[in-house]
Design a protein around this motif. Structure first.
Motif, PDB file in Angstrom:
ATOM      1  N   CYS A 153       1.279  -0.872  -0.072  1.00 49.78           N
ATOM      2  CA  CYS A 153      -0.076  -0.654   0.052  1.00 49.78           C
ATOM      3  C   CYS A 153       1.154   0.930  -0.080  1.00 49.78           C
ATOM      4  N   CYS A 154       1.786   1.523   0.636  1.00 47.93           N
ATOM      5  CA  CYS A 154       2.821   2.498   0.631  1.00 47.93           C
ATOM      6  C   CYS A 154       3.890   2.259  -0.472  1.00 47.93           C
ATOM      7  N   ILE A 155       3.892   1.798  -0.770  1.00 51.30           N
ATOM      8  CA  ILE A 155       5.062   1.236  -1.994  1.00 51.30           C
ATOM      9  C   ILE A 155       3.775   2.333  -3.075  1.00 51.30           C
ATOM     10  N   THR A 156       3.111   1.865  -3.364  1.00 54.27           N
ATOM     11  CA  THR A 156       1.782   1.819  -4.374  1.00 54.27           C
ATOM     12  C   THR A 156       1.445   3.159  -4.388  1.00 54.27           C
ATOM     13  N   CYS A 157       1.010   3.994  -2.686  1.00 51.03           N
ATOM     14  CA  CYS A 157       0.681   4.936  -2.779  1.00 51.03           C
ATOM     15  C   CYS A 157       1.347   6.000  -2.988  1.00 51.03           C
ATOM     16  N   TRP A 158       2.169   6.377  -2.534  1.00 54.38           N
ATOM     17  CA  TRP A 158       3.568   7.091  -3.009  1.00 54.38           C
ATOM     18  C   TRP A 158       4.723   7.275  -4.291  1.00 54.38           C
ATOM     19  N   CYS A 159       4.822   5.846  -4.799  1.00 50.33           N
ATOM     20  CA  CYS A 159       5.539   5.952  -6.103  1.00 50.33           C
ATOM     21  C   CYS A 159       4.835   4.754  -7.034  1.00 50.33           C
ATOM     22  N   PRO A 160       3.749   5.079  -7.956  1.00 53.36           N
ATOM     23  CA  PRO A 160       2.907   3.207  -7.931  1.00 53.36           C
ATOM     24  C   PRO A 160       3.974   3.356  -9.523  1.00 53.36           C
ATOM     25  N   GLY A 184       5.739  -1.523 -12.928  1.00 50.62           N
ATOM     26  CA  GLY A 184       6.791  -1.573 -13.392  1.00 50.62           C
ATOM     27  C   GLY A 184       6.655  -3.410 -12.841  1.00 50.62           C
ATOM     28  N   ARG A 185       6.659  -3.929 -11.770  1.00 52.05           N
ATOM     29  CA  ARG A 185       6.028  -5.293 -11.980  1.00 52.05           C
ATOM     30  C   ARG A 185       5.330  -5.916 -12.237  1.00 52.05           C
ATOM     31  N   ILE A 186       4.245  -5.483 -12.091  1.00 55.55           N
ATOM     32  CA  ILE A 186       3.006  -6.152 -12.750  1.00 55.55           C
ATOM     33  C   ILE A 186       3.482  -6.024 -14.178  1.00 55.55           C
ATOM     34  N   ALA A 187       3.582  -5.223 -14.743  1.00 58.58           N
ATOM     35  CA  ALA A 187       3.755  -5.387 -16.352  1.00 58.58           C
ATOM     36  C   ALA A 187       5.302  -6.886 -16.345  1.00 58.58           C
ATOM     37  N   GLU A 188       6.021  -6.005 -15.272  1.00 57.32           N
ATOM     38  CA  GLU A 188       7.073  -7.265 -16.175  1.00 57.32           C
ATOM     39  C   GLU A 188       6.684  -9.138 -15.535  1.00 57.32           C
ATOM     40  N   ALA A 189       5.604  -8.868 -14.730  1.00 62.50           N
ATOM     41  CA  ALA A 189       5.191 -10.089 -14.172  1.00 62.50           C
ATOM     42  C   ALA A 189       4.012 -10.799 -15.140  1.00 62.50           C
ATOM     43  N   GLY A 229       8.027   0.843 -15.613  1.00 67.96           N
ATOM     44  CA  GLY A 229       7.693   1.562 -14.337  1.00 67.96           C
ATOM     45  C   GLY A 229       7.848   2.980 -14.602  1.00 67.96           C
ATOM     46  N   GLY A 230       9.246   3.575 -15.413  1.00 66.69           N
ATOM     47  CA  GLY A 230       9.151   5.136 -15.767  1.00 66.69           C
ATOM     48  C   GLY A 230       8.676   5.307 -17.282  1.00 66.69           C
ATOM     49  N   ILE A 231       7.998   4.514 -18.226  1.00 65.72           N
ATOM     50  CA  ILE A 231       7.031   5.357 -19.433  1.00 65.72           C
ATOM     51  C   ILE A 231       5.891   5.510 -18.311  1.00 65.72           C
ATOM     52  N   HIS A 232       5.495   4.795 -17.113  1.00 65.53           N
ATOM     53  CA  HIS A 232       4.358   4.741 -16.423  1.00 65.53           C
ATOM     54  C   HIS A 232       4.342   6.035 -15.858  1.00 65.53           C
ATOM     55  N   ALA A 233       5.537   6.210 -15.018  1.00 67.25           N
ATOM     56  CA  ALA A 233       5.836   7.908 -14.806  1.00 67.25           C
ATOM     57  C   ALA A 233       5.894   9.198 -15.033  1.00 67.25           C
ATOM     58  N   LEU A 234       6.519   8.444 -16.282  1.00 71.90           N
ATOM     59  CA  LEU A 234       6.766  10.031 -17.373  1.00 71.90           C
ATOM     60  C   LEU A 234       5.095   9.746 -18.200  1.00 71.90           C
ATOM     61  N   LEU A 235       4.541   9.502 -18.222  1.00 74.54           N
ATOM     62  CA  LEU A 235       2.599   9.671 -18.735  1.00 74.54           C
ATOM     63  C   LEU A 235       1.775  10.281 -17.591  1.00 74.54           C
ATOM     64  N   LEU A 257      -3.978  -0.567  -9.108  1.00 78.40           N
ATOM     65  CA  LEU A 257      -2.488  -1.454  -9.469  1.00 78.40           C
ATOM     66  C   LEU A 257      -2.415  -2.531  -8.519  1.00 78.40           C
ATOM     67  N   CYS A 258      -2.702  -2.155  -7.038  1.00 80.19           N
ATOM     68  CA  CYS A 258      -2.792  -3.497  -5.231  1.00 80.19           C
ATOM     69  C   CYS A 258      -3.710  -4.268  -5.692  1.00 80.19           C
ATOM     70  N   GLN A 259      -4.530  -3.924  -6.375  1.00 81.97           N
ATOM     71  CA  GLN A 259      -5.500  -5.293  -6.823  1.00 81.97           C
ATOM     72  C   GLN A 259      -5.072  -6.369  -7.554  1.00 81.97           C
ATOM     73  N   GLU A 260      -4.106  -5.608  -9.020  1.00 82.69           N
ATOM     74  CA  GLU A 260      -3.783  -6.534 -10.066  1.00 82.69           C
ATOM     75  C   GLU A 260      -2.917  -7.481  -9.091  1.00 82.69           C
ATOM     76  N   ILE A 261      -1.617  -6.453  -8.441  1.00 83.21           N
ATOM     77  CA  ILE A 261      -0.570  -7.120  -7.852  1.00 83.21           C
ATOM     78  C   ILE A 261      -0.713  -8.153  -7.456  1.00 83.21           C
ATOM     79  N   VAL A 262      -1.973  -8.570  -6.650  1.00 81.44           N
ATOM     80  CA  VAL A 262      -1.922  -9.217  -5.777  1.00 81.44           C
ATOM     81  C   VAL A 262      -2.834 -10.642  -6.282  1.00 81.44           C
ATOM     82  N   ASN A 263      -3.946  -9.834  -7.071  1.00 79.83           N
ATOM     83  CA  ASN A 263      -4.187 -11.414  -7.946  1.00 79.83           C
ATOM     84  C   ASN A 263      -3.268 -11.673  -8.997  1.00 79.83           C
TER      85      ASN A 263
END
Length: 162
Positions: free
Chosen positions: A51-58, A63-68, A80-86, A129-135
């Motif tokens: 929750c903390c990681i996703t809240c402050w730096c989604p 990036g972890r979801i995309a890689e998985a 993650g970089g593309i997401h941050a830029l967008l 994002l939290c729901q996706e990575i947990v799923n």
């Protein structure tokens, strides 16, 4: 005797379903039923580090979801970089992460719900994002390493720094 066994095998092979839907129906699986998300959209706080990681730096979680989801073909850092830029340049990072939500739905046969997915990512992308990575059956450990949970649902420990 062997010709009798051979004709028996031919009868069995003749009744084997030829496509996936017939095979699923033969074993009693409802092809119209879709699976559900393993956690709710508002259960993002059940895993505090995630929750903390996703809240402050989604972008890290994304990036972890995309890689998985892409089985390692997509780099966590690049996605993650593309997401941050967008996200921070245009405010439209949610559209990029929405595309991966569709991929997760396909991989886990979660059924189609485009409007709800769009609404989830537009209104509360971090919860989505939290729901996706947990799923995806992955967890982010405190040392930010992504590892698949083992069958006993115990978290692996991070390797010591050298």
């Amino acid at each position: 005797m062997s010709s009798m066994n051979q004709s028996g095998y031919q009868k069995i092979l003749a009744t084997v379903p030829s496509n996936e839907e017939d095979l699923l129906a033969a074993v009693g699986h409802d092809t119209d039923a879709s699976a559900q998300w393993s956690s709710g959209l508002c259960n993002c706080c059940s895993d505090a580090p995630l929750c903390c990681i996703t809240c402050w730096c989604p972008c890290i979680t994304f990036g972890r979801i995309a890689e998985a989801v892409d089985d390692g073909k997509t780099s966590c850092i690049a996605s993650g970089g593309i997401h941050a830029l967008l996200t921070y340049m245009t405010g439209c990072g949610w559209i990029y992460s929405l595309a991966y939500r569709y991929k997760i739905r396909e991989q886990y046969m979660l059924g189609s719900s485009p409007f709800q997915d769009c609404l989830a990512h537009f209104c509360c992308e971090r919860c989505a994002l939290c729901q996706e990575i947990v799923n995806s059956n992955y967890v982010i450990l405190p040392c930010l390493q992504l590892e698949r949970r083992n069958p006993e649902w115990k978290l692996s420990r991070c390797p010591p720094n050298k």
